[in-house]
Design an enzyme around this catalytic site. Structure first.
Site, PDB file in Angstrom:
ATOM      1  CB  SER A 108     125.028 -80.653   6.598  1.00  0.00           C
ATOM      2  OG  SER A 108     124.654 -79.377   6.641  1.00  0.00           O
ATOM      3  CE  LYS A 144     123.584 -78.040   3.110  1.00  0.00           C
ATOM      4  NZ  LYS A 144     124.334 -78.709   4.216  1.00  0.00           N
TER       5      LYS A 144
END
Length: 340
Positions: A235, A280
């Protein structure tokens, strides 16, 4: 009096046992929670580059097998997620193998981001394709017991396999019940494996039950080096590519801003969906980031961007959430920003 002391000692001992048990015993659950948003400048280094005014940030999600204490805390605290262990680490795969698979995905992500950034900057780049590695094997599917993590697949039905898509596209063009022949390298030994295609779980897509990563030798000039340690997964691709591009170019792409984001990047610069986007956003906000890039998924209703935007509203952050479908989307946004 002595009896009271014994009772107190017994209670203290019992509490110590419960405390130790709750912090040591591993439950069949996996807990995800917000991680960190680390500046990429110390992690990614292009030879001869200069420090920018701002920073690109690698944003992570922390995860691990739950202890009773962690399980209870995850039930209480916001943006903590509990999953069954078997849904995170498939049965038959050890935690060590799972970690190794994550690190292999990180390595592949670094290669893809290097290619994307160097091509965008017009820098010197050469790619030598060597085949496709097996990252993991799914239990009870055709590859189980036939292929192993680390096997290098070089051909399918005598057709060369240079990239993972060469194999997956070929397999999905076949029918369930068809047999394919794979040429593989394992511990310097050449092997041939015949596998009968089976429907993948919950689909009618033919497959053999493996995840893959393409083996490439990427040579670039100037040289780029990574020091991401034990951080795994794909990611970080978008932010790696932006950081590399920023170091390759004379102009400061950050313009003094703290820039966070996430998204897997393929070799064409497309930005793909990732997990844990809400966590996140929380981590990036705590770090004080000004901008957060989120995969837009071509405007899908449940895209990473939509979840990130809602999370930003819920926590009341001033951080701007920017949707991106490609590396170029993010680069163009930063190039058009005024200096901070």
């Amino acid at each position: 009096m002595k009896q009271n002391k014994r009772y107190i000692l017994f209670v203290i001992l019992l509490l110590l046992i419960v405390f130790c048990f709750s912090g040591v015993y591993r439950m069949p659950y996996y807990v995800y929670k917000p991680g960190a948003a680390d500046a990429l400048d110390p992690i990614v280094s292009v030879d001869g580059s200069e420090k920018s005014e701002g920073d690109m940030h690698l944003v992570t999600v922390r995860g691990g097998q739950a202890t009773p204490f962690q399980y209870v805390m995850a039930k209480i605290l916001p943006y903590h997620q509990i999953e069954k262990l078997e849904d995170v680490i498939p049965e038959g795969i050890s935690e060590e193998e799972y970690t190794q698979a994550q690190l292999m995905q990180m390595e592949s992500s670094q290669e893809a981001s290097t290619v994307v950034a160097y091509e965008a900057a017009g820098a010197d780049l050469q790619i030598d394709y060597k085949g496709v590695y097996v990252v993991s094997v799914v239990k009870d599917l055709p590859a189980d017991g036939q292929l192993k993590q680390g096997d290098l697949i070089t051909a399918v039905d005598e057709q060369e396999v240079k990239e993972a898509t060469d194999l997956t596209d070929y397999v999905t063009s076949k029918k369930i019940g068809d047999t394919i022949t794979l040429q593989i390298e394992r511990d310097d030994e050449q092997l041939e494996k015949k596998l009968k295609l089976q429907a993948l779980p919950d689909t009618q897509i033919p497959g053999i039950g493996i995840t893959l990563v393409t083996d490439r030798d990427v040579s670039e000039d100037p040289k780029v080096t990574f020091s991401s340690g034990q951080i795994g997964g794909p990611s970080a691709g978008l932010m790696f590519s932006l950081e590399i591009y920023d170091q390759l170019e004379a102009e400061d792409l950050t313009k003094g801003y703290q820039i966070c984001g996430t998204g897997e990047v393929d070799y064409e610069g497309n930005v793909g969906r990732i997990g844990g986007i809400d966590k996140k956003v929380v981590a990036a906000d705590k770090e004080g980031c000004d901008i957060f890039f989120a995969p837009n998924e071509q405007g899908a209703a449940d895209s990473n961007y939509e979840v990130a935007k809602q999370t930003a509203e819920d926590i009341g952050t001033d951080m701007k959430i920017i949707p991106v479908d490609t590396f170029e989307d993010a680069k163009n946004y930063l190039e058009q920003m005024p200096a901070k």
